[in-house]
Design a protein around this motif. Structure first.
Motif, mmCIF file in Angstrom:
data_model
loop_
_atom_site.group_PDB
_atom_site.id
_atom_site.type_symbol
_atom_site.label_atom_id
_atom_site.label_comp_id
_atom_site.label_asym_id
_atom_site.label_seq_id
_atom_site.Cartn_x
_atom_site.Cartn_y
_atom_site.Cartn_z
ATOM 1 N N ALA A 116 44.281 -32.135 -17.116
ATOM 2 C CA ALA A 116 44.315 -32.334 -18.336
ATOM 3 C C ALA A 116 45.412 -33.645 -19.037
ATOM 4 N N ASP A 151 40.178 -24.043 -20.377
ATOM 5 C CA ASP A 151 39.562 -25.267 -21.398
ATOM 6 C C ASP A 151 38.677 -25.200 -22.694
ATOM 7 N N TYR A 176 39.317 -36.848 -21.941
ATOM 8 C CA TYR A 176 40.489 -36.378 -21.412
ATOM 9 C C TYR A 176 40.151 -34.655 -21.424
ATOM 10 N N ARG A 177 40.606 -33.656 -21.116
ATOM 11 C CA ARG A 177 40.493 -32.664 -20.805
ATOM 12 C C ARG A 177 41.903 -31.926 -21.802
ATOM 13 N N ILE A 178 41.139 -30.709 -22.575
ATOM 14 C CA ILE A 178 42.522 -29.719 -23.159
ATOM 15 C C ILE A 178 42.576 -29.043 -22.656
ATOM 16 N N CYS A 238 42.968 -33.486 -31.367
ATOM 17 C CA CYS A 238 42.124 -32.868 -29.749
ATOM 18 C C CYS A 238 40.950 -33.514 -29.678
ATOM 19 N N ARG A 261 39.546 -35.517 -26.833
ATOM 20 C CA ARG A 261 38.135 -35.136 -25.459
ATOM 21 C C ARG A 261 37.076 -36.072 -25.986
ATOM 22 N N SER A 279 38.470 -26.566 -26.635
ATOM 23 C CA SER A 279 38.557 -27.874 -27.737
ATOM 24 C C SER A 279 39.339 -28.296 -28.023
#
Length: 625
Positions: A447, A497, A541-543, A533, A537, A499
């Motif tokens: 992430a 995971d 990309y991941r959070i 964030c 995203r 948002s």
């Protein structure tokens, strides 16, 4: 403040805001729905309306699996000494489907003492030719499922247990979802739905499992996908079917291998499966099958090996949960950015906890001075670097308070490969907190951002990830829940995971921070972390959020409350509107890591008071990588 009283006041403020923005009728309807959900009956609340089911039956009346226009789905069900009442309920749920695109493949490994299993199946087969049956030797759940798959004719396969019940529209909705994915040009190889638990009658369910869209970090911690899973038969055959060496967690293992091939999974947020709770069922816990944990860890370890990633698979915080302790690549430097204005007692508590407890030694601390007025503050700044190696104090040249601008200024002095935005009113609890924040990020495919578990001083949760749409804008997952609980579907106790995560403790790759332009200085106080964030995203990309990094948060001591100050209230409203303008109200109210059937009025993951979209079949499929 008493947390129940605090929650009541927040709900009251939300009711007033809702009345102002959407009218008294909307507020009254929400209130009535809340009352109905809490105090009145919940019969058949997850089933479609009678009109919806009737219309669907009429649409497919007189049609066959070949002529109905839906992909054929073969349901794989091993039988083993199935109690007659359970078996009849399951078979009834298949023969009463609204659409004819299903096939039921039964592999019967019952022992000689249970001949009634075969007799009951033959009774149903005489009336429905889409039921196929074979008596087999019992070789375990995976091998028995593979034997059922050998009977399948469908383009797609699904898994169902012999003591559970299919929702009446399961085959129709899954077939339509597959067609929707194809129309969008999205992968159609793996889908899953929501599910519910019941004991005797699906019209009186105990609870639902309202799942997020595909969440890869979460899925490594538990098999939240479970039922109803549907997948292409050619993918099933390509990966070799189910593996007997993973019996007990054979479905989790299969799903991991299918997702590797499909590149992700599609989620249909409708309750299409009813999982019976009884003494021998895994829906009642893993005590019925103690070998599950070993099989799950093997499935996860094999997944890491196949995908070329390095990490140790361990038990999680609760039974049926696991964790991957990712191997951190290299020894990245972390620059900890701490905005501070006076309140040196808070800052001292924060700094002392960092330096006394942090096991990850490659870090620097940058305190960003923000318009302090007390002489003792500057005296503290002069002495602190001698006490805390690597500490620097930089002075932000702006006026007032702008969290985004302050952190952007601090970033200019940072040398680390990672930035950690950290409030000055926090206290570190566990020594490996920084290591655990790095684990989800500092490896191949990791992430870009990771947030921490934050507690109020009374040991209730302040932050366990951010859900957009809560309260109309964004809220903290599991807020006010007691420390030590598992949360909804283990979501307060597994790497997740999300948002967004709070900027009170937010680790981010410096390169990603720079790529998206840092924090938006138009968000001076509120929603800067949410906006940041979401932009990260949107950049692909991941959070992530981890329960293994734990801190106390003495919330907003430095600034005080905004509620009674009209200037601050106007600024807050403007930042709310800015969030909508940038990301769209519909997107804010549609968090893919939440579920449309969960409430947006509270942070406790309770089901929504308004399930009409679920009952009217309005919720559609969504694919995520």
């Amino acid at each position: 403040m008493n947390q129940q009283l605090k929650r009541a006041r927040e709900l009251g403020r939300y009711a007033v805001q809702l009345a102002r923005e959407e009218g008294l009728s909307t507020m009254a309807r929400r209130g009535a729905g809340f009352f109905k959900r809490r105090f009145l009956g919940k019969k058949a609340r997850y089933l479609p309306t009678k009109n919806y089911l009737a219309a669907q039956r009429a649409e497919y009346a007189g049609k066959t699996a070949e002529s109905c226009g839906l992909p054929k789905i073969s349901i794989l069900t091993p039988l083993y000494n199935t109690p007659p009442a359970y078996l009849r309920a399951f078979l009834d749920s298949f023969v009463n489907q609204t659409a004819p695109n299903g096939q039921l493949c039964l592999a019967d490994a019952s022992d000689p003492a249970h001949p009634e299993v075969g007799r009951i199946v033959e009774e149903y087969r005489a009336k429905n030719q889409q039921i196929v049956y074979k008596k087999i030797e019992n070789k375990g759940i995976a091998a028995n499922t593979n034997a059922a798959a050998a009977l399948a004719e469908g383009e797609y396969l699904a898994l169902a247990d012999h003591d559970d019940v299919l929702a009446p529209h399961a085959m129709a909705e899954m077939g339509r979802a597959i067609l929707d994915l194809r129309a969008k040009g999205q992968p159609d190889g793996f889908l899953y739905s929501d599910e519910a638990l019941f004991e005797k009658d699906i019209r009186r369910p105990r609870a639902a499992h309202f799942k997020p869209d595909y969440a890869p970090d979460y899925f490594l911690c538990c098999n939240y996908i479970c039922h109803l899973a549907v997948f292409r038969r050619d993918l099933f055959e390509a990966v070799g079917g189910e593996r007997p060496e993973c019996d007990g967690s054979q479905d989790h293992d299969l799903f991991l291998r299918l997702i590797e091939q499909n590149g992700g999974a599609a989620h249909l947020p409708q309750v299409l499966y009813y999982w019976r709770v009884h003494a021998g069922s895994t829906s009642g816990g893993t005590g019925a099958k103690p070998y599950v944990a070993a099989a799950a860890k093997k499935a996860l370890a094999d997944h890491l090996a196949r995908t070329g990633r390095k990490g140790e698979v361990c038990d999680g915080l609760f039974p049926s949960t696991y964790r991957v302790k990712w191997e951190i690549e290299g020894e990245p430097l972390v620059s900890i950015l701490i905005p501070s204005k006076d309140h040196t007692a808070d800052l001292e508590k924060c700094l002392s906890s960092i330096y006394e407890k942090t096991q990850w030694k490659k870090f620097e601390v940058i305190v960003i001075e923000n318009n302090s007025t007390e002489p003792e503050t500057f005296a503290y700044y002069e002495k602190a670097p001698a006490r805390y190696p690597g500490l620097r104090v930089v002075k932000w040249p702006g006026k007032g308070f702008n969290f985004s601008a302050i952190n952007n200024f601090g970033r200019e002095s940072a040398k680390g490969e990672y930035l950690l935005l950290l409030n000055n009113d926090v206290e570190i609890l566990n020594g490996d907190w920084l290591t655990e924040l790095l684990r989800p990020c500092a490896h191949e495919g990791g992430a870009a951002i990771c947030g921490a578990m934050l507690y109020y001083p009374d040991d209730t949760i302040q932050h366990a990830g951010v859900v957009t749409g809560l309260g109309g804008y964004a809220g903290h997952s599991h807020k006010y829940r007691p420390r030590g609980g598992s949360g909804y579907l283990f979501r307060a106790a597994t790497v997740q995971d999300f948002s967004a995560v709070t900027g009170a403790c937010l680790l981010v790759k410096t390169s990603v921070y720079d790529q998206v332009g840092g924090l938006d200085e138009g968000f001076a106080v509120a929603f800067n972390d949410v906006d940041f964030c979401l932009r990260v995203r949107e950049a692909g990309y991941r959070i992530a959020w981890t329960p293994y990094a734990q801190l106390y948060h003495y919330e907003s001591k430095s600034r005080g409350g905004d509620e009674k100050d009209p200037v601050k209230a106007r600024r807050f409203a403007a930042e709310q509107q800015r969030l909508y303008d940038r990301h769209g109200r519909e997107n804010i109210l549609d968090d893919p890591y939440y579920n449309p059937s969960l409430t947006y009025d509270r942070e406790d993951f309770s089901e929504s008071a308004d399930l009409r979209r679920l009952q009217n079949g309005e919720l559609t499929v969504r694919f995520r990588q």
